[in-house]
Design a protein around this motif. Structure first.
Motif, PDB file in Angstrom:
ATOM      1  N   TYR A  92       0.833  -1.221   0.000  1.00 18.09           N
ATOM      2  CA  TYR A  92       0.000   0.000   0.000  1.00 18.09           C
ATOM      3  C   TYR A  92       0.861   1.262   0.000  1.00 18.09           C
ATOM      4  CZ  TYR A  92      -3.947   3.042   1.156  1.00 18.09           C
ATOM      5  OH  TYR A  92      -4.919   4.031   1.132  1.00 18.09           O
ATOM      6  N   VAL A  93       1.957   1.231   0.775  1.00 20.74           N
ATOM      7  CA  VAL A  93       2.877   2.381   0.817  1.00 20.74           C
ATOM      8  C   VAL A  93       3.532   2.583  -0.548  1.00 20.74           C
ATOM      9  CG1 VAL A  93       5.033   3.260   1.824  1.00 20.74           C
ATOM     10  CG2 VAL A  93       3.283   2.259   3.313  1.00 20.74           C
ATOM     11  N   LYS A 111       3.901   5.960  -5.552  1.00 20.20           N
ATOM     12  CA  LYS A 111       3.687   6.107  -6.995  1.00 20.20           C
ATOM     13  C   LYS A 111       2.664   7.220  -7.273  1.00 20.20           C
ATOM     14  CE  LYS A 111       2.979   3.391 -11.158  1.00 20.20           C
ATOM     15  NZ  LYS A 111       2.525   2.129 -11.767  1.00 20.20           N
ATOM     16  N   VAL A 112       1.603   7.278  -6.472  1.00 18.74           N
ATOM     17  CA  VAL A 112       0.570   8.311  -6.621  1.00 18.74           C
ATOM     18  C   VAL A 112       1.184   9.700  -6.431  1.00 18.74           C
ATOM     19  CG1 VAL A 112      -1.516   9.300  -5.557  1.00 18.74           C
ATOM     20  CG2 VAL A 112      -1.380   6.846  -5.966  1.00 18.74           C
ATOM     21  N   SER A 130      -6.708   8.014  -0.770  1.00 16.05           N
ATOM     22  CA  SER A 130      -6.921   8.485   0.598  1.00 16.05           C
ATOM     23  C   SER A 130      -8.124   7.818   1.273  1.00 16.05           C
ATOM     24  CB  SER A 130      -7.109  10.009   0.590  1.00 16.05           C
ATOM     25  OG  SER A 130      -7.284  10.515   1.868  1.00 16.05           O
ATOM     26  N   ARG A 131      -9.005   7.215   0.489  1.00 12.69           N
ATOM     27  CA  ARG A 131     -10.204   6.582   1.056  1.00 12.69           C
ATOM     28  C   ARG A 131      -9.852   5.427   1.997  1.00 12.69           C
ATOM     29  NH1 ARG A 131     -14.843   6.534  -3.693  1.00 12.69           N
ATOM     30  NH2 ARG A 131     -14.960   8.806  -3.880  1.00 12.69           N
ATOM     31  N   PRO A 176      -0.561   6.674   4.507  1.00 11.85           N
ATOM     32  CA  PRO A 176       0.582   6.360   5.374  1.00 11.85           C
ATOM     33  C   PRO A 176       1.151   7.660   5.961  1.00 11.85           C
ATOM     34  CG  PRO A 176       0.779   5.267   3.234  1.00 11.85           C
ATOM     35  CD  PRO A 176      -0.342   6.238   3.119  1.00 11.85           C
ATOM     36  N   THR A 177       1.635   7.599   7.189  1.00 12.41           N
ATOM     37  CA  THR A 177       2.094   8.801   7.895  1.00 12.41           C
ATOM     38  C   THR A 177       3.119   9.592   7.081  1.00 12.41           C
ATOM     39  OG1 THR A 177       1.743   7.597   9.958  1.00 12.41           O
ATOM     40  CG2 THR A 177       3.039   9.613  10.091  1.00 12.41           C
ATOM     41  N   GLY A 178       4.082   8.898   6.481  1.00  8.45           N
ATOM     42  CA  GLY A 178       5.151   9.589   5.749  1.00  8.45           C
ATOM     43  C   GLY A 178       4.719  10.235   4.449  1.00  8.45           C
TER      44      GLY A 178
END
Length: 525
Positions: free
Chosen positions: A227-228, A233-234, A247-248, A252-254
């Motif tokens: 997922y990260v 990539k996004v 974002s749904r 991730p925090t970073g």
């Protein structure tokens, strides 16, 4: 309206808005410069220029700008429809909002008269120099704020919402039946759980979620790592629409800071930094009465919060600049509110001498600074923090303190919260009513702040991920109902308002996503 006509109206509206923008002049300049390149041929000029703009990243920037406009622009209207109809289609809502605004402005003017403090005045040169020197440590300065009070608190606003009635709606039923209803007595269409399940399908129990599947007990290879990578990539692609969809399921925090800025198309270009510096110069030159309200609010809220007290200086900087930003006035085209006006000294009643006050048209209320505080965890550069907050405000937060029939408006959220409780926790609702407790009175303070200051920061940011991802504040009402469901067993035991408040006093240990998931997808229908 015919779909084709509606689409062409929308396109024309967006083109008109973008035509005067800085992005338009930048793209125009780039297109002219590329004409000197050898691979641009006259016979295929249009295609070659388009290809150049695509490969150099300008096409994506334009797409993001269009995506932003689609989120904040007015819906296409029938030509004869008056502008106020676009602000709010229901007349009785417009009247209620206008009446509330008069009351707030009267309170502000009364404070100015009683305290003998002008609404605005030029700072003396010595004061300007002093403020410039301590701009980054304004929290150390302790002006005397004892005489100032918030113009209004959320509970005052709630009383106005409770008193709202649709004059065309027949509410003459038997009083004993009505007494079991909630406080909000306006007929608005809000979604129930089956429709919410459909709308929030990405939050279902089988989809991976940040806030659940990144938990320490679950191996990161099962969800988090992949997922990260998708998130990175996004961000690299710089695509607003993809960032919003991503974002749904949580950020991730970073990557959160970059993803939110991308969703909001909140840039930090040299012209954005310059705009912020101009606002800062405005703060240094002039002192406004609302500055004291901002100081007071930060002192009463964020400064006393274990998570946010360290950001006191940032909050002053952002909120003082925000109060001077006339670019915020643009959002009143689709906000049911109207910017308040005051008169130049000695010219009361002369409409030609009426000016918007404060310059951004937004009078801060008790708790307003909590809309900014969580963002301080994501952005440490004041101009970037400012731009993200302004976008969040003109898209979402203004709806939490204005009267409207919009699905994300505070009125709809209150009604949705009450309906969810009445439908899915009827025994609890009845029990609380029997002991004289209205659930909405307990939950309103959470919703009006979008839970800022009530949840732990990591959980709050996970909630706001979903607000941005679904472009809706609806999830705030769902969480409020889910909190009651989670604490239902304890609430069924209470016998007074004080004990009900005690059960719901501390939300800092709650985990947002499990609560929302269970309430939406594991509640018996």
């Amino acid at each position: 309206m015919d779909e084709g006509i509606e689409l062409s109206l929308t396109i024309a509206q967006i083109i008109q808005r973008l035509r005067g923008s800085h992005l338009h002049s930048q793209i125009e300049r780039q297109a002219k410069e590329c004409l000197h390149q050898p691979d641009v041929k006259l016979e295929s000029l249009k295609e070659d220029v388009r290809s150049f703009l695509k490969t150099s990243g300008w096409e994506r920037k334009l797409q993001n700008a269009v995506y932003r406009e689609l989120h904040i622009q007015l819906p296409p209207r029938h030509p004869p429809a008056p502008p106020e109809h676009l602000k709010e289609p229901l007349v009785y809502m417009r009247k209620a909002q206008a009446s509330w605004e008069k009351r707030v402005l009267k309170s502000l003017n009364s404070m100015s008269t009683e305290l003998g403090v002008p609404l605005a005045h030029m700072r003396p040169a010595a004061e300007q120099k002093e403020l410039t020197n301590k701009w980054n440590e304004m929290g150390t300065d302790e002006p005397d704020l004892s005489r100032f009070r918030p113009v209004y608190a959320p509970k005052d606003f709630l009383e106005v919402l409770i008193g709202l009635r649709n004059p065309n709606h027949d509410s003459s039923e038997d009083i004993s039946v009505r007494s079991h209803w909630g406080l909000i007595q306006v007929p608005l269409n809000v979604r129930d759980i089956p429709h919410l399940r459909e709308a929030y399908s990405e939050l279902n129990l089988t989809s991976g979620q940040m806030g659940i599947d990144d938990h320490a007990l679950i191996h990161p290879d099962l969800f988090e790592n992949e997922y990260v990578q998708i998130g990175k990539k996004v961000v690299m692609e710089e695509d607003s629409a993809a960032a919003q969809q991503y974002s749904r399921q949580g950020c991730p925090t970073g990557l959160r800071a970059d993803l939110w800025a991308l969703i909001l198309n909140a840039t930090n270009q040299p012209q954005d930094v310059m705009h912020y510096e101009q606002l800062k110069a405005g703060v240094i030159q002039h002192n406004l009465l609302v500055d004291n309200l901002i100081y007071k609010d930060v002192k009463l809220t964020a400064s006393n919060d274990d998570y946010y007290f360290v950001f006191e200086d940032f909050l002053y900087q952002v909120l003082l600049c925000f109060s001077r930003d006339t670019a915020v006035l643009e959002h009143f085209k689709y906000n049911s509110a109207t910017p308040p006006k005051s008169y130049i000294q000695g010219k009361v009643g002369d409409e030609e001498c009426a000016v918007v006050y404060p310059p951004n048209g937004v009078i801060p209320f008790h708790g307003f600074s909590m809309y900014v505080a969580p963002l301080c965890f994501l952005y440490n550069e004041p101009s970037k923090l400012y731009n993200v907050f302004r976008e969040m405000y003109i898209r979402y937060f203004f709806r939490l303190h204005s009267i409207s029939s919009h699905p994300s408006g505070i009125l709809s959220l209150c009604l949705q919260f009450e309906r969810l409780l009445q439908t899915h926790l009827p025994q609890l609702f009845y029990h609380l009513r029997q002991i004289g407790v209205q659930p909405l009175r307990l939950a309103f303070k959470w919703m009006v702040r979008a839970f800022s200051g009530y949840l732990s920061t990591d959980q709050l940011l996970l909630l706001w991920d979903r607000i941005l991802g679904y472009d809706s504040l609806e999830v705030v009402a769902v969480l409020a109902a889910a909190v009651f469901a989670f604490r239902a067993e304890n609430l069924m035991e209470v016998t007074s308002l004080a004990s009900a408040e005690a059960v719901l006093a501390d939300l800092s240990t709650l985990k947002v996503m499990p609560l929302i998931q269970v309430f939406l997808f594991a509640t018996a229908m």
